[in-house]
Enzyme design. Structure first.
Site, PDB file in Angstrom:
ATOM      1  N   ASP A 102       2.723 -19.100  -8.037  1.00  0.00           N
ATOM      2  CA  ASP A 102       2.751 -20.530  -7.310  1.00  0.00           C
ATOM      3  C   ASP A 102       2.602 -20.379  -5.670  1.00  0.00           C
ATOM      4  OD1 ASP A 102       3.060 -21.804  -9.855  1.00  0.00           O
ATOM      5  OD2 ASP A 102       5.134 -21.629  -9.637  1.00  0.00           O
TER       6      ASP A 102
HETATM    7  N1  URA Z   1       6.544 -18.530 -13.125  1.00  0.00           N
HETATM    8  C1  URA Z   1       6.447 -19.617 -12.242  1.00  0.00           C
HETATM    9  O1  URA Z   1       7.367 -20.640 -12.401  1.00  0.00           O
HETATM   10  N2  URA Z   1       6.006 -19.464 -11.018  1.00  0.00           N
HETATM   11  C2  URA Z   1       5.239 -18.465 -10.661  1.00  0.00           C
HETATM   12  O2  URA Z   1       4.558 -18.149  -9.484  1.00  0.00           O
HETATM   13  C3  URA Z   1       5.186 -17.165 -11.539  1.00  0.00           C
HETATM   14  C4  URA Z   1       5.761 -17.344 -12.782  1.00  0.00           C
END
Ligand code: URA
Length: 257
Positions: A102
């Protein structure tokens, strides 16, 4: 580019280490010992080996990056900078991120031009675990361990594969999670499902390959063949927990850069 610069720029060896390796006849280019650091190599077609072990076959290139917050794991975007924009333009051709983090997640990302490798890293059936150090809004509960091990059901009914979730010695509001799949916002949604909230995520390891702790946010390094081998291994969770405790606890707050 020059051989010494190529190896030093893209590995953990310093320029003086590389000079020493060259002086002692340990580096070969396409099977020939090379004693001259200013030898020009083409990262797209030359094979460079150290003591007979291929360091990298440049036609297939993979990098480890310490992803900063604020960039997206895509090859292009209209407005937001992408992880690719952190590589110099001459290295970007054909490279894509093997999986997504993310925009606000930091830590280890593999960028590669090798589709087979990306598939092996990402396919749940390969069982390559990705390890996340999690900053939680509320204290870690022991009940999470069993819930994650049984397979968390997300709010929309999606059932997650079994995962490992443990508290860490970094603080009562931290957890270390190992996942073998990568659903959208998965770690955040898993903790939401058990009534907690993720404040920050930092990926510290993929398979048997820990993040290089010398990499600052936005830094990257070329992965050598032995790193790729490690990436495809399955370490003991306890070893990852020790790596986590040894390297991240004291500066955990700073991981939020
Ligand atoms: N899980 C999430 O919620 N975000 C990420 O970036 C990676 C794993």
């Amino acid at each position: 580019m020059r051989l010494d610069k190529c190896v030093a720029d893209h590995s953990t060896y310093s320029r003086s280490d590389v000079k020493q390796l060259i002086r002692t006849g340990k580096l070969t280019v396409n099977g020939q010992i090379c004693r001259s650091g200013d030898r020009q190599v083409d990262p797209d077609c030359d094979e460079i080996a150290l003591g007979g072990v291929v360091l990298f076959t440049a036609s297939k290139r993979s990098y480890m990056m310490n992803k900063p917050a604020g960039v997206i794991s895509a090859t292009r975007d209209g407005k937001t900078p992408t992880v690719l924009s952190l590589l110099p333009p001459e290295l970007r051709k054909g490279i894509f991120p093997a999986g997504r983090l993310d925009i606000d997640t930091t830590g280890m990302l593999v960028l590669t031009n090798d589709g087979d490798l990306a598939h092996r890293i990402l396919a749940p059936k390969s069982h390559i675990s990705k390890y996340y150090l999690v900053q939680l809004a509320e204290p870690f509960q022991d009940s999470y361990r069993a819930a994650f091990a049984a397979g968390i059901t997300l709010e929309d009914g999606t059932i997650c594969r079994e995962a490992i979730c443990q508290g860490t010695k970094c603080g009562e509001k931290t957890a270390l999670v190992a996942l073998t799949e990568g659903k959208f916002h998965q770690v955040k949604r898993m903790f939401a499902a058990v009534g907690n909230h993720v404040e920050h995520l930092h990926r510290i390891q993929m398979g048997g390959l820990p993040i290089n702790v010398k990499l600052g946010f936005g830094d990257y390094m070329l992965l050598l063949n032995k790193d790729i081998d490690d990436l495809l291994k399955s370490p003991d969770f306890s070893a990852v927990a020790e790596f986590c405790y040894a390297n991240f606890c004291s500066e955990w707050i700073n991981c939020k850069a």
